[in-house]
Scaffold this active site. Structure first.
Site, PDB file in Angstrom:
ATOM      1  N   LYS A   1       0.832  -1.210   0.000  1.00 57.70           N
ATOM      2  CA  LYS A   1       0.000   0.000   0.000  1.00 57.70           C
ATOM      3  C   LYS A   1       0.876   1.273   0.000  1.00 57.70           C
ATOM      4  O   LYS A   1       2.085   1.190   0.175  1.00 57.70           O
ATOM      5  CB  LYS A   1      -0.957  -0.039   1.208  1.00 57.70           C
ATOM      6  CG  LYS A   1      -1.903  -1.243   1.187  1.00 57.70           C
ATOM      7  CD  LYS A   1      -2.951  -1.136   0.103  1.00 57.70           C
ATOM      8  CE  LYS A   1      -3.646  -2.396  -0.336  1.00 57.70           C
ATOM      9  NZ  LYS A   1      -4.263  -3.302   0.544  1.00 57.70           N
TER      10      LYS A   1
HETATM   11  C1  LIG Z   1      -5.493  -4.231   0.761  1.00 59.61           C
HETATM   12  C2  LIG Z   1      -6.952  -4.041   0.675  1.00 59.61           C
HETATM   13  C3  LIG Z   1      -7.820  -4.479   1.687  1.00 59.61           C
HETATM   14  C4  LIG Z   1      -7.412  -5.360   2.825  1.00 59.61           C
HETATM   15  O1  LIG Z   1      -6.395  -4.907   3.596  1.00 59.61           O
HETATM   16  P1  LIG Z   1      -5.475  -5.956   4.435  1.00 59.61           P
HETATM   17  O2  LIG Z   1      -4.660  -5.025   5.275  1.00 59.61           O
HETATM   18  O3  LIG Z   1      -4.679  -6.737   3.459  1.00 59.61           O
HETATM   19  O4  LIG Z   1      -6.385  -6.792   5.253  1.00 59.61           O
HETATM   20  C5  LIG Z   1      -9.159  -4.164   1.575  1.00 59.61           C
HETATM   21  N1  LIG Z   1      -9.641  -3.484   0.518  1.00 59.61           N
HETATM   22  C6  LIG Z   1      -8.835  -3.078  -0.483  1.00 59.61           C
HETATM   23  C7  LIG Z   1      -9.428  -2.317  -1.628  1.00 59.61           C
HETATM   24  C8  LIG Z   1      -7.479  -3.361  -0.443  1.00 59.61           C
HETATM   25  O5  LIG Z   1      -6.701  -2.983  -1.467  1.00 59.61           O
END
Ligand SMILES: *Cc1c(COP(=O)(O)O)cnc(C)c1O
Length: 399
Positions: free
Chosen positions: A183
């Site tokens: 992210k």
């Molecule tokens: C990464 C992501 C999640 C989940 O996050 P995690 O920290 O991996 O549990 C949820 N929604 C979207 C759109 C994502 O890209």
């Protein structure tokens, strides 16, 4: 394996130093650093409250639970998202109802599609600021007000993105962020909820740690001797190591987002003359945070060759996303079939995500452009007949 990976993490020596300080301090679960991280994040998003959790999926689950979303309720979600968006609705016991996206130019959930999905059982809308580009929140909030629905913003792609004067994550009832490794900012694993509603913030804090009325840290500081359990909670706590890293990453996020933006506009101009692909969000007015760089191929059937051609040059690509409603679990459980969401399925079958991360160089983009040009040149040489049908599938250049 990859000379150019899809994304990259960005840690330095000071990060390692900060982590070793936490270990030396002897207090490693939620404590002062977590409180500081939450305060800073709340200020960054410009909301009253931020609550850190173990990951973005936990944030989405707690968002649903804190809004009392449960059995018998329907929640409208996009299908062009990571599966966790819809799974969280199922964890809460409610039913996800999938709404289509706007189209090839804008891959976010369509306000008209949301409106068409509303039933007497609809309780909430979960929007996803896909690739870091804000959804049409003006229209979506108006629909929510008209039908008395809650709005959860899955802002996993969008820390720092703004819509008008507000930050993504500060517009609906609750914003959910992920700090997973790929992210815009990461704590390895981690997540955050943001809200202006004090009642929800209290409920979320309680549910984050077993539904308990006081934390270990409260008792450590002599603020409480015992506790009650007032709800069925979870262990979705973050820890001080991650919060320390989060504080470091948050400090650099604005600069990284600016680098992403500069790379994005170079990319867009570099690929703009290639007729066999289109660039969603290309005319985007510029408040997004460019989490990923998605392109749409005019011919869905050449995607595997396209991806392996780039792979042969060491360039990693990905697909964001296989649509959730067509995963076998969702098909089997709900009887979903292809054809339900034409725009989502169109985009999902043609989408390819190209590398994008702050440390990337302009020369990397030039190299990707050259590989893509070569791929389509070779393809034309082999299959001259294909060019005639190009215009038919996605319309004219730029869609
Ligand atoms: C990464 C992501 C999640 C989940 O996050 P995690 O920290 O991996 O549990 C949820 N929604 C979207 C759109 C994502 O890209």
């Amino acid at each position: 394996m990859w000379s150019l990976a899809l994304s990259d993490t960005c840690f330095d020596e000071e990060d390692a130093h900060v982590l070793s300080n936490v270990l030396e301090s002897g207090w490693v679960s939620m404590g002062a650093l977590t409180e500081k991280f939450e305060r800073r994040f709340a200020d960054f998003i410009n909301v009253k409250h931020a609550i850190a959790v173990s990951n973005g999926t936990a944030a989405l689950h707690l968002a649903c639970e804190s809004l009392n979303i449960g059995a018998g309720d329907e929640v409208i979600v996009p299908s062009l998202t990571f599966v966790a968006t819809a799974n969280a609705v199922l964890y809460a016991g409610a039913t996800p109802v999938f709404a289509d996206i706007q189209g090839a130019r804008d891959l976010t959930i369509a306000p008209e599609a949301i409106e068409n999905c509303i039933s007497p059982r609809t309780k909430a809308i979960v929007v996803v600021h896909y690739a870091g580009y804000p959804c049409n929140m003006t229209a979506i909030m108006a629909i929510a007000r008209r039908h008395n629905l809650h709005v959860i913003e899955d802002s996993a792609h969008a820390p720092g993105a703004t819509h008008g004067t507000l930050n993504c994550g500060a517009i609906g009832d609750i914003g959910c962020f992920s700090f997973f490794a790929n992210k815009n900012m990461t704590t390895a694993e981690g997540g955050m909820l943001t809200t202006n509603r004090t009642d929800l913030a209290q409920r979320i804090r309680c549910l984050r740690s077993h539904g308990m009325t006081s934390s270990t840290y409260d008792r450590h500081r002599g603020h409480a001797y015992s506790y009650d359990v007032t709800a069925l909670g979870y262990n979705y706590r973050i820890d001080e190591l991650r919060s320390a890293l989060g504080l470091r990453q948050l400090g650099k996020l604005a600069q990284w987002n600016a680098q992403r933006r500069a790379l994005w506009s170079y990319y867009r101009d570099a690929l703009d003359d290639i007729d066999a692909l289109a660039i969603p969000f290309r005319d985007h007015e510029g408040q997004g945070v460019h989490h990923i760089f998605p392109i749409l191929l005019k011919h869905a059937d050449c995607r595997p060759q396209f991806m392996s051609a780039l792979k042969s040059h060491g360039i990693q690509t990905s697909i964001h996303y296989p649509p959730v409603h067509l995963f076998s679990y969702y098909r089997r459980t709900f009887g979903f079939r292809a054809g339900m969401l034409p725009n989502t399925e169109m985009a999902a079958s043609r989408e390819v995500t190209l590398p994008l991360y702050p440390g990337m160089e302009i020369e990397d983009i030039d190299r990707i452009r050259a590989c893509i040009k070569k791929f389509f040149r070779n393809k034309r040489a082999v299959q001259p007949a294909m060019t005639g049908s190009v215009a038919g599938t996605l319309g004219t250049k730029g869609l």
